[in-house]
Design a protein around this motif. Structure first.
Motif, short mmCIF file in Angstrom:
data_model
loop_
_atom_site.label_atom_id
_atom_site.label_comp_id
_atom_site.label_asym_id
_atom_site.label_seq_id
_atom_site.Cartn_x
_atom_site.Cartn_y
_atom_site.Cartn_z
N VAL A 1 0.85 -1.19 0.00
CA VAL A 1 0.00 0.00 0.00
C VAL A 1 0.89 1.23 0.00
O VAL A 1 2.04 1.18 0.45
CB VAL A 1 -0.94 0.01 1.23
N LYS A 2 0.33 2.34 -0.51
CA LYS A 2 1.04 3.62 -0.55
C LYS A 2 0.23 4.66 0.19
O LYS A 2 -1.00 4.68 0.12
CB LYS A 2 1.27 4.06 -2.00
N ALA A 3 0.94 5.52 0.88
CA ALA A 3 0.30 6.53 1.72
C ALA A 3 -0.52 7.49 0.87
O ALA A 3 -0.02 8.07 -0.10
CB ALA A 3 1.35 7.30 2.51
N GLY A 4 -1.79 7.65 1.23
CA GLY A 4 -2.67 8.61 0.57
C GLY A 4 -3.14 8.20 -0.81
O GLY A 4 -3.88 8.96 -1.43
N GLU A 5 -2.73 7.01 -1.31
CA GLU A 5 -3.11 6.60 -2.65
C GLU A 5 -3.94 5.32 -2.66
O GLU A 5 -4.95 5.24 -3.35
CB GLU A 5 -1.86 6.40 -3.51
N THR A 6 -3.53 4.34 -1.91
CA THR A 6 -4.21 3.04 -1.95
C THR A 6 -5.54 3.14 -1.20
O THR A 6 -5.60 3.53 -0.03
CB THR A 6 -3.35 1.96 -1.30
N LEU A 7 -6.64 2.80 -1.90
CA LEU A 7 -7.97 2.81 -1.30
C LEU A 7 -8.18 1.49 -0.55
O LEU A 7 -8.15 0.41 -1.15
CB LEU A 7 -9.04 2.99 -2.38
N LEU A 8 -8.35 1.59 0.75
CA LEU A 8 -8.54 0.40 1.57
C LEU A 8 -9.99 -0.09 1.54
O LEU A 8 -10.27 -1.26 1.35
CB LEU A 8 -8.12 0.68 3.02
N THR A 9 -10.92 0.84 1.71
CA THR A 9 -12.35 0.52 1.67
C THR A 9 -13.12 1.83 1.60
O THR A 9 -12.53 2.91 1.59
CB THR A 9 -12.78 -0.30 2.91
N ALA A 10 -14.43 1.74 1.53
CA ALA A 10 -15.30 2.92 1.51
C ALA A 10 -16.49 2.65 2.42
O ALA A 10 -16.94 1.51 2.55
CB ALA A 10 -15.76 3.25 0.09
N ILE A 11 -16.99 3.72 3.05
CA ILE A 11 -18.12 3.61 3.96
C ILE A 11 -19.25 4.47 3.41
O ILE A 11 -19.07 5.67 3.17
CB ILE A 11 -17.73 4.06 5.38
N GLU A 12 -20.40 3.86 3.20
CA GLU A 12 -21.57 4.54 2.68
C GLU A 12 -22.65 4.60 3.76
O GLU A 12 -22.58 3.87 4.76
CB GLU A 12 -22.09 3.83 1.44
N PRO A 13 -23.67 5.47 3.56
CA PRO A 13 -24.72 5.58 4.58
C PRO A 13 -25.45 4.26 4.78
O PRO A 13 -25.62 3.45 3.87
CB PRO A 13 -25.64 6.66 4.03
N MET A 14 -25.94 4.08 6.00
CA MET A 14 -26.70 2.88 6.32
C MET A 14 -28.16 3.03 5.89
O MET A 14 -28.68 4.14 5.82
CB MET A 14 -26.65 2.60 7.83
N ALA A 15 -28.81 1.94 5.59
CA ALA A 15 -30.24 1.95 5.28
C ALA A 15 -31.04 2.23 6.55
O ALA A 15 -30.59 1.98 7.67
CB ALA A 15 -30.67 0.61 4.68
N THR A 16 -32.25 2.78 6.33
CA THR A 16 -33.11 3.10 7.47
C THR A 16 -33.50 1.83 8.20
O THR A 16 -33.93 0.85 7.57
CB THR A 16 -34.37 3.84 6.99
N PRO A 17 -33.39 1.80 9.52
CA PRO A 17 -33.75 0.58 10.26
C PRO A 17 -35.25 0.31 10.19
O PRO A 17 -36.07 1.24 10.04
CB PRO A 17 -33.30 0.87 11.69
N LEU A 18 -35.63 -0.93 10.29
CA LEU A 18 -37.04 -1.33 10.27
C LEU A 18 -37.71 -0.95 11.59
O LEU A 18 -37.08 -0.90 12.65
CB LEU A 18 -37.15 -2.84 10.05
N LEU A 19 -39.05 -0.66 11.48
CA LEU A 19 -39.84 -0.31 12.66
C LEU A 19 -40.67 -1.51 13.10
O LEU A 19 -41.30 -2.17 12.29
CB LEU A 19 -40.77 0.87 12.35
N ASP A 20 -40.62 -1.77 14.40
CA ASP A 20 -41.51 -2.81 14.94
C ASP A 20 -42.91 -2.23 15.06
O ASP A 20 -43.12 -1.02 14.96
CB ASP A 20 -40.99 -3.32 16.28
N PRO A 21 -43.96 -3.05 15.27
CA PRO A 21 -45.34 -2.54 15.33
C PRO A 21 -45.53 -1.43 16.34
O PRO A 21 -46.26 -0.46 16.09
CB PRO A 21 -46.15 -3.79 15.69
N ARG A 22 -44.91 -1.54 17.47
CA ARG A 22 -45.09 -0.50 18.49
C ARG A 22 -44.46 0.81 18.05
O ARG A 22 -45.07 1.89 18.18
CB ARG A 22 -44.45 -0.97 19.80
N ALA A 23 -43.23 0.75 17.49
CA ALA A 23 -42.58 1.97 17.03
C ALA A 23 -43.35 2.60 15.87
O ALA A 23 -43.45 3.82 15.77
CB ALA A 23 -41.14 1.65 16.62
#
Length: 419
Positions: free
Chosen positions: A99-121
């Protein structure tokens, strides 16, 4: 009555036999056999010289070393962690990838999906939406009432302005009408802002019931390598939801190695930074040379293989002019670390196998004219193979190596023939 001519008293017809050689042999044979058996028994009971091996007291260099099993480790290690919470994409790198400093892409993080609602929520969210809708209707009615009141105040103000031209209205009445119209106008604007706030709250409450798709446009965090080197370990390889601080992988430079040894605390007090180190059993033929860089000030407790608690101290060493073959060493490789804690170029030494304890004194057997002579000596430093002689022996003396228990002071000994 006896016959004077025959004094022996034997019969005259008996002839006297003269003993021959054959008869003598028969008579002497039992005595000869008996004496031979006695000679064999005496010869068998005679103590024989004990076969021994010998060594010689010499003058030679002596280095005392502390030996312990150690391991390599990369000097500077970097753990890359998730900077934000989100859905981390799969890490494509494997241990050993460069790997090289500032060049090699290790991974990417994207927004999470909206969590599901249970009946009460969900029921609670729907109730909030209904409450916000009712509040908005109330705000609309309030705004309409405020607008009507403002309209009446403006009409009164306009009439007073028209009458004032004729000079029939006082200044105080005119100011009161102007102020009342201004207050009503401010109340209308406040009601309009309150209605806007309720619109935003209603949109927020409705959003809690929806599950919009996560968009990565302009909302993607790329995680790049902070340093140059190689991947040492991948902690999280698969795609997963992460929180801030979750360790993803470890990066380091395998060319920047140091050696770590866990030394017993009683031996660590004799080791100082700068002491010479010999690295053995690393996979190559010649030992590697190094120097002690640091003796850590704090020890720790370690349980030995026999279940004994031991206090140990970590000693770190650096290589000096490593050969090209040493580049094959990696992180956490096993080695044998030997630290030199004492050295002399010319001292009288004796093989350690010739020494034994008798009480609190060191003693040895000296070979003199086929006899074992017991000598008390004063021993100094030792490296396990040879021991320094402070007094009691001189260079050139021949001593017994690993004498058996049958050897005593004055015992007859003989050197074992070399094969």
């Amino acid at each position: 009555m006896s016959n004077p001519e025959n004094p022996s008293g034997s019969a005259p017809w008996e002839t006297k036999r003269v003993p021959t050689g054959k008869h003598l042999i028969r008579r002497l044979l039992p005595w000869v056999l008996g004496l031979g058996i006695l000679a064999l028994i005496g010869w068998g009971l005679t103590p024989k010289p004990i076969e021994i091996e010998t060594g010689v007291v010499t003058r030679s260099p002596l280095t005392v070393r502390v030996s312990e099993e150690g391991k390599t480790r990369i000097r500077n290690r970097y753990i890359v962690a998730a900077p934000v919470a989100g859905k981390m994409r799969r890490v494509p790198l494997k241990p050993g990838d460069e790997v090289k400093a500032g060049e090699t892409l290790l991974t990417a993080i994207e927004p999470m999906a909206t969590p599901l609602l249970d009946p009460r929520a969900r029921a609670q969210a729907e109730a909030v939406v209904s409450m916000k809708e009712a509040g908005r209707k109330q705000a609309v009615q309030t705004l309409e009432a405020q607008q009507a009141t403002l309209k009446m105040s403006e009409a009164d103000r306009d009439r007073i302005r028209a009458v004032q031209r004729a000079g029939t209205v006082s200044e105080s009445d005119r100011d009161r009408a102007e102020g009342d119209a201004s207050i009503k106008a401010s109340q209308v604007r406040a009601s309009e802002f309150a209605l806007q706030v309720l619109d935003y709250e209603l949109a927020q409450a409705r959003a809690a019931l929806e599950r919009p798709d996560a968009s990565t446009a302009g909302n993607l965090v790329e995680v790049k390598s902070p340093v140059s080197g190689r991947v040492l370990k991948v902690m999280q390889e698969s795609e997963m939801v992460v929180t801030p601080g979750v360790q993803i992988l470890e990066i380091g430079d395998p060319a920047d190695l140091e050696f770590e040894a866990e030394i017993l605390s009683r031996d660590a007090v004799t080791i100082h930074p700068g002491d010479a180190v010999s690295i053995e059993q690393w996979g190559g033929d010649p030992p590697l040379s190094g120097r002690v860089r640091r003796v850590e000030p704090a020890g720790f407790t370690k349980i030995s293989a026999l279940g004994v608690e031991e206090q140990r101290v970590i000693v770190l060493s650096d290589l000096i002019d490593p050969p090209p073959a040493a580049k094959a060493l990696g992180d956490r490789f096993r080695v044998e670390v030997r630290v030199a804690v004492w050295h002399s170029d010319d001292v009288p030494v004796i093989p350690s196998g010739a020494l034994f304890r008798e009480g609190n004194a060191w003693k040895t057997f000296v070979y003199q004219d086929g006899k074992a002579k017991l000598v008390s000596i004063e021993a100094g430093h030792t490296d396990g193979r040879t021991t320094e002689i402070l007094s009691g022996l001189s260079p050139g003396d021949e001593v017994l190596l690993h004498p058996p228990d049958t050897v005593k002071a004055g015992s007859s000994v003989t050197k074992r023939a070399e094969p």
